[in-house]
Scaffold this motif. Sequence first.
Motif, PDB file in Angstrom:
ATOM      1  N   ALA A  50       4.751 -36.819 -10.752  1.00  0.00           N
ATOM      2  CA  ALA A  50       4.678 -37.178  -9.943  1.00  0.00           C
ATOM      3  C   ALA A  50       5.481 -36.736  -8.615  1.00  0.00           C
ATOM      4  CB  ALA A  50       4.949 -38.932 -10.558  1.00  0.00           C
ATOM      5  N   LEU A  51       6.493 -35.696  -8.895  1.00  0.00           N
ATOM      6  CA  LEU A  51       7.015 -35.955  -6.745  1.00  0.00           C
ATOM      7  C   LEU A  51       6.805 -34.280  -7.039  1.00  0.00           C
ATOM      8  CD1 LEU A  51      10.670 -36.908  -7.646  1.00  0.00           C
ATOM      9  CD2 LEU A  51       8.637 -37.416  -6.466  1.00  0.00           C
ATOM     10  N   ILE A  52       6.036 -33.612  -6.964  1.00  0.00           N
ATOM     11  CA  ILE A  52       5.587 -32.045  -6.921  1.00  0.00           C
ATOM     12  C   ILE A  52       4.847 -32.531  -5.187  1.00  0.00           C
ATOM     13  CG2 ILE A  52       4.376 -30.208  -8.024  1.00  0.00           C
ATOM     14  CD1 ILE A  52       4.517 -30.458 -10.362  1.00  0.00           C
ATOM     15  N   LEU A  53       4.732 -31.434  -4.690  1.00  0.00           N
ATOM     16  CA  LEU A  53       4.078 -31.758  -3.127  1.00  0.00           C
ATOM     17  C   LEU A  53       2.419 -31.301  -3.769  1.00  0.00           C
ATOM     18  CD1 LEU A  53       4.688 -31.781  -0.786  1.00  0.00           C
ATOM     19  CD2 LEU A  53       4.479 -29.717  -0.169  1.00  0.00           C
ATOM     20  N   ASN A  54       1.564 -32.363  -3.271  1.00  0.00           N
ATOM     21  CA  ASN A  54       0.168 -31.753  -2.971  1.00  0.00           C
ATOM     22  C   ASN A  54       0.307 -31.244  -1.710  1.00  0.00           C
ATOM     23  OD1 ASN A  54      -2.692 -31.896  -3.544  1.00  0.00           O
ATOM     24  ND2 ASN A  54      -2.720 -34.492  -2.954  1.00  0.00           N
ATOM     25  N   PRO A  55      -0.231 -29.986  -1.607  1.00  0.00           N
ATOM     26  CA  PRO A  55      -0.412 -29.492  -0.473  1.00  0.00           C
ATOM     27  C   PRO A  55      -1.602 -29.273   0.524  1.00  0.00           C
ATOM     28  CG  PRO A  55      -0.574 -27.972  -2.272  1.00  0.00           C
ATOM     29  CD  PRO A  55      -0.520 -29.342  -3.082  1.00  0.00           C
ATOM     30  N   SER A  56      -1.309 -29.484   1.875  1.00  0.00           N
ATOM     31  CA  SER A  56      -2.967 -29.851   2.739  1.00  0.00           C
ATOM     32  C   SER A  56      -4.199 -29.070   2.628  1.00  0.00           C
ATOM     33  CB  SER A  56      -2.549 -30.327   3.906  1.00  0.00           C
ATOM     34  OG  SER A  56      -1.941 -28.734   4.564  1.00  0.00           O
ATOM     35  N   THR A  57      -4.539 -28.835   3.586  1.00  0.00           N
ATOM     36  CA  THR A  57      -5.512 -27.371   3.571  1.00  0.00           C
ATOM     37  C   THR A  57      -5.437 -27.022   4.528  1.00  0.00           C
ATOM     38  OG1 THR A  57      -7.388 -29.139   4.240  1.00  0.00           O
ATOM     39  CG2 THR A  57      -7.989 -29.059   2.232  1.00  0.00           C
TER      40      THR A  57
END
Length: 475
Positions: free
Chosen positions: A216-223
């Motif tokens: 769950a700590l894996i980064l969710n990158p932006s666009t």
Amino acid sequence: MNLPSPDINTRFSGLSSKLIATIIAVIMLVEIIIYLPSLASFRTTWLEDRLRVGIVAARVLDAVPDVMALPRDLTDRLLLSAGADAIVYRRDGQSQLIELTEPVTPERAVTADLRQRDLPSQIAGALDTLFAGPGRTLRIVGEGDSNESLVELLMPEDPLRRDMLDYSRSIVLVSLGIAAVTAFALYMLVSTLFIDPVLRLTANMLAFRKAPENGALILNPSTRRDEIGILERELAAMESELFALLRQRRHLADLGLAVAKINHDLRNTLTAAQLLSDQVATLDDPKVQRLAPRLVLTLDKAIGFAQSVLDYGRESVLPPQMTPVPLRALVTDAAFEARVTDNPSLVFDNNVAEDFQIYADAGQIGRLLVNLLKNGREALEGLNGDAPDRRITVQAEAKGGEAMISVIDNGPGLPPRARENLFVAFEGSVRSGGTGLGLAIAREIAEAHGGRIALATVEKGTRFDVVLPLGQPGA
């Protein structure tokens, strides 16, 4: 993934505080650059205003016949309006003076020549007035309203200095206000575009470092398509790969522990079976005599396989402990451990010079040599019984600061399948039923010493070259 937003202490520390300080410093520097010409212009305008009063007085003097004198109250009003102690009008080589009833004798005087219009001179004069002490007399010199006429005013410099100080304070207050507003606006812009994403990345890295097994700590990158967006995507990819590798490592560790237990029990079982097969081999039954050697060979291979897997699992991950090692003695010990020197069907040549030394971990290089010599012995033992001159040779030479150790046998050489995955565990076996762990361990040991191992091309047999640094690293 939602991370806690940075608190106020984090926001205004580190990059944020440096950014704000840099913006304010740059704005103040720009204001200083603008302030000096502005201050010079203010002083020049102030002096010109006083000079105009002197020009008016000169006109009055021109209008009065020479035989008449100006009334005292008129001269006093002229001097009072200019704030001057005296006014001098020069034309055609003649001078006319208007002064107070009680003349003032200046102790310190400085000249302000308004005929000099260059900016450096004006700035220098402004700074001189600003930082001069009180009590000086100012002599203002400028052109009159007629050709070749000069007007001079003598007056205290303190009023000019006070007005310049008030003007400077106003400029400072305005500059600070502009710097604060500009710094805040730029900070909010830069914070939105850069600081907040950097803080988000920093918080993510710190959190992921503490619990890399938490997906769950894996980064969710932006666009975003700029460098920040690239960094976010690369960080997310790296964290995903690391998460997968850690899970795989845990699974492999659990699997390895299970395999080690199975191999341990299997080896004990096979050892007991080998003892029984040795007893069976002593029976006189012709069938037993024919099948017993095959049974013994099969059990030997199974025991060797189990032992090699256990040895690979116990292989040390500690860095090598470098010491000077006499190579010839090390080769002799390795040949004995690999059952080469006590084998009547083999000829072993130790061609390493007596004084040849390497700087290495004796235990690890010894295991490397044992694996290579053992492979050579097994290759030669697989030849037909009447094959002559089964020979294993070890030699060493120094080349360009490196030691190249060669282990050579005149056996049948390696099959193509073994060459393709030569140093890969469980795939690069040089014989049927082998594990390929010996060469995999040898490669790891060589690389841990800063060296390499390679299969050399020879017309007959097999030759492995181990290249190691000859001296102490960094010496």
